[in-house]
Design a protein around this motif. Structure first.
Motif, PDB file in Angstrom:
ATOM      1  N   VAL A 223      38.062  77.333 117.376  1.00 52.29           N
ATOM      2  CA  VAL A 223      37.166  78.407 116.934  1.00 52.29           C
ATOM      3  C   VAL A 223      36.383  77.993 115.688  1.00 52.29           C
ATOM      4  O   VAL A 223      35.195  78.299 115.561  1.00 52.29           O
ATOM      5  CB  VAL A 223      37.967  79.695 116.673  1.00 52.29           C
ATOM      6  CG1 VAL A 223      37.161  80.670 115.822  1.00 52.29           C
ATOM      7  CG2 VAL A 223      38.334  80.358 117.991  1.00 52.29           C
ATOM      8  N   ALA A 227      32.425  78.072 115.638  1.00 55.02           N
ATOM      9  CA  ALA A 227      31.722  79.085 114.851  1.00 55.02           C
ATOM     10  C   ALA A 227      30.761  78.469 113.844  1.00 55.02           C
ATOM     11  O   ALA A 227      29.643  78.952 113.657  1.00 55.02           O
ATOM     12  CB  ALA A 227      32.734  79.980 114.138  1.00 55.02           C
ATOM     13  N   TRP A 237      33.469  83.312 107.967  1.00 60.77           N
ATOM     14  CA  TRP A 237      33.642  84.073 109.194  1.00 60.77           C
ATOM     15  C   TRP A 237      34.863  83.635 109.995  1.00 60.77           C
ATOM     16  O   TRP A 237      35.320  84.366 110.878  1.00 60.77           O
ATOM     17  CB  TRP A 237      32.395  83.951 110.075  1.00 60.77           C
ATOM     18  CG  TRP A 237      31.345  84.964 109.743  1.00 60.77           C
ATOM     19  CD1 TRP A 237      30.306  84.820 108.878  1.00 60.77           C
ATOM     20  CD2 TRP A 237      31.243  86.282 110.277  1.00 60.77           C
ATOM     21  NE1 TRP A 237      29.544  85.971 108.834  1.00 60.77           N
ATOM     22  CE2 TRP A 237      30.111  86.880 109.686  1.00 60.77           C
ATOM     23  CE3 TRP A 237      31.982  87.019 111.191  1.00 60.77           C
ATOM     24  CZ2 TRP A 237      29.707  88.181 109.992  1.00 60.77           C
ATOM     25  CZ3 TRP A 237      31.594  88.319 111.501  1.00 60.77           C
ATOM     26  CH2 TRP A 237      30.466  88.889 110.904  1.00 60.77           C
ATOM     27  N   LEU A 241      37.077  85.942 112.550  1.00 60.18           N
ATOM     28  CA  LEU A 241      37.172  85.729 113.995  1.00 60.18           C
ATOM     29  C   LEU A 241      38.625  85.624 114.446  1.00 60.18           C
ATOM     30  O   LEU A 241      39.007  86.164 115.488  1.00 60.18           O
ATOM     31  CB  LEU A 241      36.404  84.457 114.382  1.00 60.18           C
ATOM     32  CG  LEU A 241      34.888  84.504 114.219  1.00 60.18           C
ATOM     33  CD1 LEU A 241      34.278  83.141 114.530  1.00 60.18           C
ATOM     34  CD2 LEU A 241      34.273  85.573 115.118  1.00 60.18           C
ATOM     35  N   THR A 292      29.408  85.720 120.057  1.00 57.11           N
ATOM     36  CA  THR A 292      30.662  85.068 119.664  1.00 57.11           C
ATOM     37  C   THR A 292      31.658  86.083 119.140  1.00 57.11           C
ATOM     38  O   THR A 292      32.837  86.062 119.519  1.00 57.11           O
ATOM     39  CB  THR A 292      30.386  83.993 118.600  1.00 57.11           C
ATOM     40  OG1 THR A 292      29.578  82.964 119.181  1.00 57.11           O
ATOM     41  CG2 THR A 292      31.674  83.387 118.075  1.00 57.11           C
ATOM     42  N   VAL A 293      31.207  86.987 118.287  1.00 60.30           N
ATOM     43  CA  VAL A 293      32.104  88.010 117.741  1.00 60.30           C
ATOM     44  C   VAL A 293      32.664  88.885 118.859  1.00 60.30           C
ATOM     45  O   VAL A 293      33.871  89.169 118.917  1.00 60.30           O
ATOM     46  CB  VAL A 293      31.362  88.863 116.697  1.00 60.30           C
ATOM     47  CG1 VAL A 293      32.186  90.091 116.319  1.00 60.30           C
ATOM     48  CG2 VAL A 293      31.059  88.039 115.457  1.00 60.30           C
ATOM     49  N   VAL A 296      35.156  86.834 121.212  1.00 64.44           N
ATOM     50  CA  VAL A 296      36.444  86.550 120.572  1.00 64.44           C
ATOM     51  C   VAL A 296      37.374  87.756 120.700  1.00 64.44           C
ATOM     52  O   VAL A 296      38.548  87.621 121.043  1.00 64.44           O
ATOM     53  CB  VAL A 296      36.237  86.166 119.096  1.00 64.44           C
ATOM     54  CG1 VAL A 296      37.545  86.270 118.323  1.00 64.44           C
ATOM     55  CG2 VAL A 296      35.682  84.757 118.984  1.00 64.44           C
TER      56      VAL A 296
END
Length: 392
Positions: A223, A227, A237, A241, A292-293, A296
């Motif tokens: 990750v 990211a 971030w 995540l 992406t957020v 996840v």
């Protein structure tokens, strides 16, 4: 839900925190013990390998013990090796404590899963399983970040002390709430239990579980570079995540535990399909911060929800292996957790970039969908054969 089941979840929380917390402590351990960072990283690998082989071995070792005795033995050993780990100045001793701790953790997991489902009726077995597995998800949300904070402020040894401390109330509650006698006067022979674990539908279910977890850990082990180097998010971030992944996992386990007993086939197949689609879509949309957020969170929910459903299937399909079924489910979970990051690393080393683990996860889920459908077909064929209807 009996309070004893939640005590098992608390113990799993402590052990799950220990399993994953080293990811934030590797540099400090390496500096303090004067070893390389890769050597410190082996502490995590040793734990994973110990979990894979330890679950069936420890289940066999303790199969004739009353479950309370077995649970307390494994939990006390686990807590004790963390005290030793917190005190030792020697890397070799610390490595040994990780191996012994993994064996104890594996043994506890195997007995805890069987104990949890034995404490409730058939209609609540998946929910009891979800409470135990939920200890791992809470560890991801709270325990691992807390361990990192402790390690950053008070040194890595404080995290080991904290894990040992959390084991104490869990042991007290288990001693008071888990029945002390044997649940059966004459346990099935090892050979009989092993034969009960050789049914094709069960083996396919275990393989599906390993593939699902492989896909999960293949993606989330990377990750941070995904990211920061693909999505374009800042380093700050990354813990957000990881926390979102933990929150999604907790939600998935909780919801699955409440509904899977009523609709096990529909929920499991839907989870496999959605995970396959989700990893594919995540791979294509990883350049977007919003995507992406969202992925996840959603993939964490689907992965652990589906994983919990598959563990409950193992117990449904292995009634003749009451002491070994939980250990095989635990091993399958950890086989995926060990191989998934390796597969993702191979893709990165081959030059396919930091998005490639997501594509590997999607491929693993295609395989999982195939083995899952094959397991369902084998189960239906077995049901028809048992009812006297020729299989077609």
């Amino acid at each position: 839900m009996p309070f004893a089941v939640y005590a098992l979840g608390l113990a799993v929380f402590a052990q799950g925190t220990s399993e994953f917390m080293l990811s934030g402590l590797v540099s400090d351990i390496a500096a303090d013990l004067h070893v390389s960072i890769p050597a410190a990283g082996l502490l995590t690998s040793a734990f994973a390998v110990g979990m894979i082989f330890g679950a069936p071995l420890m289940a066999l070792f303790s199969r004739r013990w009353p479950r309370r005795r077995a649970l307390l033995f494994f939990l006390c050993v686990f807590g004790a090796v963390h005290v030793v780990g917190a005190l030792t100045p020697d890397y070799g001793v610390l490595l040994a404590t990780r191996i012994v701790g993994a064996l104890a953790n594996a043994g506890f997991w195997a007995v805890a899963l069987v104990t949890a489902v034995s404490l409730v009726g058939p209609e609540a077995r998946a929910r009891a399983t979800a409470v135990v597995v939920g200890g791992v998800t809470v560890a991801c949300v709270a325990g691992v970040p807390a361990g990192a904070v402790l390690g950053g402020n008070l040194g890595w040894r404080s995290a080991f002390w904290a894990v040992a401390l959390v084991c104490v109330p869990a042991a007290v509650v288990i001693a008071r709430t888990i029945p002390g006698g044997r649940t059966e006067s004459a346990p099935a022979s090892v050979g009989a239990e092993l034969r009960g674990l050789t049914a094709p539908r069960l083996l396919l279910t275990l393989l599906t579980s390993a593939l699902v977890q492989g896909a999960t850990f293949c993606a989330f082990s990377y990750v941070e570079p995904l990211a920061t180097r693909v999505t374009g998010l800042g380093q700050g971030w990354v813990p957000v995540l990881l926390a979102l992944f933990g929150v999604g996992s907790f939600v998935g386990v909780t919801l699955t535990g409440r509904v899977v007993d009523a609709r096990p086939v529909a929920l499991t197949v839907s989870g496999l399909v959605l995970l396959t689609v989700g990893w594919t879509a995540f791979a294509m949309g990883a350049g977007s911060p919003v995507a992406t957020v969202v992925f996840v969170l959603v993939q964490g929910m689907l992965a652990f929800g589906t994983g919990t459903a598959l563990i409950s299937w193992v117990f449904r399909l292995a009634p003749d292996a009451p002491t070994l079924s939980g250990s095989f489910a635990t091993s399958a979970f950890n086989v995926g957790g060990a191989l998934g990051p390796w597969f993702g690393g191979l893709a990165i080393d081959a030059g396919f970039g930091f998005r490639s683990p997501l594509w590997v996860s999607a491929l693993l889920m295609v395989l999982a969908l195939g083995t899952g459908c094959a397991a369902l077909g084998a189960r239906r064929a077995a049901d028809r054969s048992r009812d006297g209807v020729p299989a077609v």
